[in-house]
Design an enzyme around this catalytic site. Structure first.
Site, short mmCIF file in Angstrom:
data_model
loop_
_atom_site.label_atom_id
_atom_site.label_comp_id
_atom_site.label_asym_id
_atom_site.label_seq_id
_atom_site.Cartn_x
_atom_site.Cartn_y
_atom_site.Cartn_z
N LYS A 218 0.84 -1.20 0.00
CA LYS A 218 0.00 0.00 0.00
C LYS A 218 0.87 1.25 0.00
O LYS A 218 1.96 1.27 0.59
CB LYS A 218 -0.91 -0.03 1.23
CG LYS A 218 -1.99 1.05 1.27
CD LYS A 218 -2.83 0.89 2.53
CE LYS A 218 -3.88 1.97 2.65
NZ LYS A 218 -4.63 1.85 3.92
N SER A 294 -9.38 2.00 3.22
CA SER A 294 -8.58 2.74 2.26
C SER A 294 -7.62 1.88 1.46
O SER A 294 -7.01 2.34 0.49
CB SER A 294 -7.78 3.83 2.99
OG SER A 294 -6.90 3.26 3.95
N GLY A 315 -6.61 1.49 10.04
CA GLY A 315 -6.82 2.43 11.14
C GLY A 315 -8.30 2.65 11.41
O GLY A 315 -8.69 3.14 12.46
N GLY A 316 -9.14 2.30 10.42
CA GLY A 316 -10.58 2.39 10.57
C GLY A 316 -11.25 1.36 9.68
O GLY A 316 -12.16 1.67 8.92
N GLY A 317 -10.75 0.14 9.77
CA GLY A 317 -11.27 -0.94 8.93
C GLY A 317 -10.64 -1.01 7.56
O GLY A 317 -11.13 -1.72 6.68
N SER A 318 -9.53 -0.31 7.37
CA SER A 318 -8.99 -0.12 6.02
C SER A 318 -8.40 -1.36 5.38
O SER A 318 -8.13 -1.36 4.19
CB SER A 318 -7.93 1.00 6.04
OG SER A 318 -8.55 2.24 6.25
#
Length: 620
Positions: A218, A294, A315-318
């Site tokens: 990534k 993301s 960090g938020g389901g990425s």
């Protein structure tokens, strides 16, 4: 507020502010689930540009952010409530017992040794089954061990496969519409890596089972000598990559071949994968739909067959959201389990680098390579020993049979279409009927408070990282939806942040209480399947917090509390879109998650379909 009840609040007198009941005194049995009511406009094109102009206006901006936050009860939660708990600025865990039926792989050992150790405890590899005729193939994707067998038996070489990868990347880029999975790709460098790997096999000296395995990274993780842009147009101008991130360096020691830097939602500040800078990666199961984000490029690359594994950040389901929407495995580890040095967000308290893979087996092998805490985290987080499950143990089925699965039924079914939760429920029932494990009803209070604490935490940490560039005049170089998010994040106060950390401690208490009764918590991974890409969002981006809330509904505990979690594909909806089941584990309980996930994957394999856009790089 979602997940709350009057039992969570103390009595107030007169005009005194509201007060939360001390967390140890909350009557969890009296909590009643209430679906969240998130209010925010859906904006694309001109409407997004106009809204952003208002958000960034010195006069009107504070008023608009104030209204948005008030509509979503944020001031009431964070500024008008007495929270008796002290802040928890990063996850703090009680000591954990060693998991049953596991093998220590030793995080201080060389990555090659750890991978080799993990390999010994996978089910036996049978090439006669894996290399059956096409009509008889009992699998969807080639696994790492398939590539290793092909290289060692002379069926193919890394150099030959590299040419197939290059052809596949070019094919996806030239499609109508294009499917831009990579931000940085250098075919000549890929050939050089593959040639070196091929020579090692010719000399009978491969570095590990991962030698010659193609992996995408990534674009917020350093992979020398490629630039790290975070999917922006400028970040590589102010961030010089001088060496690999630690997780990349560990893979390189195992002989991995790096495809390039994978596309992503700009700076990770979104969960759809929309990116006007480099084009929006598309879902291989339906190219008119988002991959999720993301880690959009990593998920699309693995789902389409161009690589077995990619490394993303969550960090938020990425990692979990795009994996679920694209029908693959996404494995988020415990916060601090992996050294984040060399990742753009390495100072945050919610994010980890983790694998996206075509199978649980491959996720386990790559996890064994990249895991290992940084020295400071060993002191502060006190991680349990690094383990993998012994899937060959005669007790494996008995261990599975003793597993207790927590399910908060009202929350479990709070999805856009009941087909999602029913499919996940069927997978759990199949697991229980096969192995004898039990489903236990649990209640997790204050879920809406958890969502608010997470957005303030990740938002404040992201804004802090980006604020110097924001103030230095780079603001207009971000995409419109990134700027919209940053305008909101910049409005959070120190009071908001500290109150959110107090809530973090409360939410941790509730989850640790649940884990006294159960071993894993099961939910759908997302509250909806892959959303359609509005054509108007391709050029200028999109802001849709309602869709984001559905995608993030079940994933936040993994980030705010740093708990390990894995998503496993368990079927498809009526439109053929993948559905993922999420399993959340105890702190440092990765091995137990992998054991249960492997069982679920095996039971649901026949319910999975290859995506419409698929490239077979071993048989191309």
């Amino acid at each position: 507020m979602g997940g709350s009840s009057s039992t969570g609040w103390g009595k107030t007198k007169g005009s005194s502010p509201r007060a939360m009941t001390p967390v140890e005194e909350v009557d969890i049995s009296a909590v009643r689930y209430k679906p969240p009511t998130l209010q925010a406009p859906h904006l694309t094109g001109f409407s997004l540009r106009a809204f952003l102009w208002l958000m960034e206006s010195p006069l009107l901006g504070p008023l608009i952010t104030s209204v948005l936050k008030s509509q979503n009860n944020m001031p009431q939660m964070l500024q008008q409530t007495v929270i008796p708990e002290r802040p928890m600025y990063y996850p703090e865990y009680p000591p954990q017992d060693l998991e049953p039926g596991v093998v220590l792989v030793g995080e201080d050992r060389h990555p090659v040794e750890r991978v080799h150790e993990a390999l010994q405890y996978l089910p036996p590899y049978d090439p006669s089954v894996r290399w059956a005729t096409e009509e008889k193939l009992p699998f969807l994707y080639w696994k790492i061990r398939d590539f290793a067998h092909a290289y060692r038996s002379g069926i193919t070489t890394p150099s030959v496969v590299a040419e197939h990868v290059i052809a596949g990347v070019e094919e996806w880029n030239n499609k109508k519409p294009p499917m831009p999975m990579l931000i940085y790709f250098n075919a000549d460098d890929l050939r050089r890596q593959a040639e070196a790997s091929t020579k090692r096999f010719e000399q009978g000296n491969p570095m590990s089972i991962l030698d010659g395995i193609f992996v995408a990274i990534k674009d917020d993780i350093d992979c020398f000598p490629y630039p790290t842009k975070g999917a922006t147009t400028f970040f590589d101008q102010i961030h010089t990559v001088e060496k690999d991130a630690v997780c990349v360096a560990r893979l390189r020691k195992c002989g991995v071949i790096f495809i390039g830097k994978a596309n992503m939602h700009e700076l990770g500040l979104g969960v759809t994968g929309n990116n006007p800078n480099y084009g929006t990666a598309r879902n291989p199961h339906s190219v008119d739909r988002y991959t999720g984000g993301s880690s959009s490029g990593p998920a699309a690359l693995v789902s389409s067959g161009l690589c077995s594994v990619a490394i993303g950040t969550d960090g938020g389901g990425s990692v979990r959201i795009p994996s679920a929407l694209c029908g693959i495995v996404g494995f988020k580890t415990t916060y601090g389990r992996t050294d984040m040095t060399g990742v753009l967000c390495d100072a945050g308290t919610v994010e980890v680098a983790s694998p996206l893979a075509s199978s649980v087996e491959d996720a386990m092998l790559v996890y064994s390579a990249i895991a290992g805490s940084r020295p400071m985290d060993k002191l502060t987080l006190r991680p349990s020993p690094l383990c993998v499950p012994n899937l060959l143990s005669p007790d494996n089925n008995n261990i599975l049979g003793s597993v207790k699965i927590g399910k908060y039924t009202e929350w479990f079914h709070d999805v856009s279409d009941r087909e999602i939760s029913s499919t996940c429920e069927d997978a759990l029932k199949l697991l229980c009927s096969t192995f004898g494990c039990q489903i236990e009803e649990i209640i997790l209070p204050e879920l809406e408070e958890m969502r608010t604490a997470h957005v303030v935490s990740i938002g404040s940490e992201s804004f802090c990282d980006l604020n110097p560039h924001y103030k230095a005049g780079r603001r207009t170089e971000f995409t419109l939806d990134t700027r919209t998010s940053l305008a909101l994040f910049g409005s959070f106060s120190s009071t908001d942040y500290v109150a959110s950390q107090c809530i973090r401690r409360r939410i941790m208490h509730y989850h640790m209480e649940a884990f006294k009764k159960v071993d894993v918590i099961a939910t759908p991974t997302t509250g909806m399947t892959a959303p359609k890409i509005p054509p108007s969002a391709l050029k200028s981006g999109e802001s849709d917090y309602v869709v984001s809330a559905y995608l993030m509904r079940f994933i936040i505990a993994g980030n705010l509390l740093g708990l390990p979690a894995i998503t496993v594909p368990v079927g498809h909806d009526k439109q053929g879109l993948p559905i993922g089941l999420q399993l959340i584990g105890r702190p440092w309980g990765e091995a137990s998650l992998l054991r249960v996930a492997a069982a679920v994957e095996d039971l649901c394999l026949k319910k999975r379909n290859r995506p419409a856009a698929f490239y077979d790089i071993l048989k191309a």
